[in-house]
Design an enzyme around this catalytic site. Structure first.
Site, PDB file in Angstrom:
ATOM      1  CB  THR A  28      -1.357  -9.549   4.365  1.00 28.06           C
ATOM      2  OG1 THR A  28      -0.425  -8.474   4.251  1.00 28.06           O
ATOM      3  CG2 THR A  28      -1.132 -10.293   5.665  1.00 28.06           C
ATOM      4  CG  HIS A 177       3.423  -1.107   2.678  1.00 26.66           C
ATOM      5  ND1 HIS A 177       2.530  -0.061   2.634  1.00 26.66           N
ATOM      6  CD2 HIS A 177       2.709  -2.189   3.083  1.00 26.66           C
ATOM      7  CE1 HIS A 177       1.322  -0.502   3.006  1.00 26.66           C
ATOM      8  NE2 HIS A 177       1.414  -1.784   3.273  1.00 26.66           N
ATOM      9  CG  ASN A 180      -2.839   0.431   3.528  1.00 28.52           C
ATOM     10  OD1 ASN A 180      -3.465   1.399   3.081  1.00 28.52           O
ATOM     11  ND2 ASN A 180      -2.751  -0.716   2.867  1.00 28.52           N
ATOM     12  CE1 TYR A 182       0.397  -2.417   9.056  1.00 30.88           C
ATOM     13  CE2 TYR A 182      -0.102  -1.894   6.772  1.00 30.88           C
ATOM     14  CZ  TYR A 182      -0.362  -2.615   7.920  1.00 30.88           C
ATOM     15  OH  TYR A 182      -1.395  -3.522   7.943  1.00 30.88           O
ATOM     16  CG  ASN A 237      -3.508  -0.523  10.299  1.00 32.49           C
ATOM     17  OD1 ASN A 237      -4.108  -1.294  11.034  1.00 32.49           O
ATOM     18  ND2 ASN A 237      -2.915  -0.918   9.176  1.00 32.49           N
TER      19      ASN A 237
HETATM   20  C1  8OZ Z   1      -4.515  -6.830   5.560  1.00 36.33           C
HETATM   21  C2  8OZ Z   1      -4.117  -7.564   6.666  1.00 36.33           C
HETATM   22  C3  8OZ Z   1      -2.854  -7.412   7.166  1.00 36.33           C
HETATM   23  C4  8OZ Z   1      -1.967  -6.539   6.586  1.00 36.33           C
HETATM   24  C5  8OZ Z   1      -1.835  -3.566   4.267  1.00 36.33           C
HETATM   25  C6  8OZ Z   1      -0.123  -5.191   4.713  1.00 36.33           C
HETATM   26  O1  8OZ Z   1      -2.944  -3.122   4.554  1.00 36.33           O
HETATM   27  C7  8OZ Z   1      -1.399  -4.868   4.816  1.00 36.33           C
HETATM   28  C8  8OZ Z   1      -2.362  -5.799   5.466  1.00 36.33           C
HETATM   29  C9  8OZ Z   1      -3.630  -5.955   4.961  1.00 36.33           C
HETATM   30  O2  8OZ Z   1      -1.043  -2.938   3.569  1.00 36.33           O
END
Ligand code: 8OZ
Length: 368
Positions: A28, A177, A180, A182, A237
């Site tokens: 990112t 994806h 992480n 999401y 996260n």
């Molecule tokens: C770092 C900052 C923002 C997003 C991920 C898309 O961890 C990210 C991400 C990483 O997969």
């Protein structure tokens, strides 16, 4: 010097012939236009890194509701397609290959980033103890709503649409994806997913959204041009599961049963320390998976070559060192020193820390 030659044994990954096993991890960079069209410098940035076995693009939102940070790119409008087309053409002209990473952040977002200041969506209405970056810098993520069951078909359709746009934009394939913390991870893991419908509860139900999304994307691309990224250790996260090994064993088998081009695993998220119990779990999960396997997280030339030689990996993806070394494969091949990544220019900004990291041989720099 350690023998790195195994990193340069060509390999087949799904439909792709990879000239080497050093892949560029998704990174990112927050340099897209506010509408999600990639910025002008992205073409040069990616083309400079075309010597990767494969480039996996930065995480790219599949819809306006899938956005969670300022100035990340999208892949759902004609403008996005036109922007990405220039990038894929430049990478191909430089001899490279590039997949698009399809992203929906779910609850890792902020109302200021979403259409009409709407609340983010997630598997359940549970706010993340996490931060995102917005126009005002770092901010706490907003309270999400539980995605209604009758809106799941539209979400899957958004993934399909993004996969179609990625094809039109000239990518070589896509990576879903699922890592992480999401959206797809928010459905997988029961620390967040408290649903009582067909998309929550049992492991089978929690895997359903990822499986449905993969099927939709496979329908567009064919199975041999679709990969998936997972993160069984749940280090980012505010994601967690009561029994990650059982969950991810099932997730890996689901991926294997579909014969995806590859499985990309975040083995250690930047900033997290050594976790030997976690390492052992990753090794057990890996041992039960017989498809093309790409680990990520803190690999250098030595550890990458060792993992491949020992059969623990088929290729390795590298983030920060690729960010700072556009010619990383060549540097590893000759055992050259590496440029140091500058953390202050990772997210946002312009050319500095983006397209100005020097090549070993400045003359070979791609003038895209
Ligand atoms: C770092 C900052 C923002 C997003 C991920 C898309 O961890 C990210 C991400 C990483 O997969």
């Amino acid at each position: 010097m350690t023998d790195h030659s195994i990193l340069f044994h060509p390999t087949r990954m799904g439909a792709m012939e990879l000239p080497n096993r050093i892949l560029m991890a998704p990174l990112t960079r927050n340099r897209a236009h506010p509408d999600g069209t990639p910025g002008e410098l992205a073409e040069r940035y990616y083309a400079q890194r075309a010597s990767a076995g494969l480039i996996i693009s930065e995480a790219t939102q599949i819809s306006a509701m899938g956005k969670g940070y300022i100035d990340t790119p999208g892949i759902y409008t004609p403008e996005h397609v036109a922007g990405w087309k220039k990038i894929t053409a430049a990478v191909h002209a430089a001899g490279g290959r590039i997949f698009c990473q399809l992203w929906h952040v779910g609850r890792i977002s902020h109302v200021s980033l979403l259409p009409d200041n709407r609340q983010p969506v997630s598997s359940s209405a549970v706010r993340a103890e996490a931060q995102t970056f917005t126009a005002n810098g770092f901010e706490a993520t907003s309270e999400p709503i539980e995605l209604p069951l009758d809106e799941i078909p539209a979400l899957i359709a958004d993934y399909r649409h993004a996969a179609e746009m990625a094809k039109e934009a000239g990518f070589d394939g896509v990576e879903v994806h699922g890592a992480n913390g999401y959206l797809l991870d928010q459905f997988l893991q029961d620390g967040v997913n408290h649903r009582e419908d067909a998309y929550g509860g049992s492991v089978e139900n929690r895997l359903r959204l990822l499986s449905d999304v993969l099927d939709a994307v496979i329908d567009v691309w064919g199975v041999d041009r679709v990969g998936v990224r997972l993160s069984p250790l749940g280090q980012a996260n505010d994601i967690s599961d009561s029994d990650p090994e059982t969950l991810f064993r099932a997730a890996y088998s689901m991926v294997a049963s579909k014969s995806l081009a590859y499985l990309h695993v975040v083995e250690s998220f930047p900033g997290t320390g050594e976790d030997s119990a976690g390492r052992e779990m990753l090794d057990r999960l890996r041992a039960g998976y017989d498809g093309f396997y790409i680990p990520n997280g803190g690999y250098d030339g030595n550890s990458a070559a060792e993992a491949i030689a020992q059969g623990r990996a088929d290729a390795v993806s590298i983030g920060r060192d690729f960010l700072a070394n556009p010619d990383l494969p060549e540097r590893l091949r000759v055992g050259a020193d590496l440029n140091e990544p500058d953390q202050s220019t990772f997210y946002g900004g312009g050319a500095e820390g983006y397209v100005d990291y020097p090549f070993l041989d400045e003359d070979s720099k791609t003038a895209a």
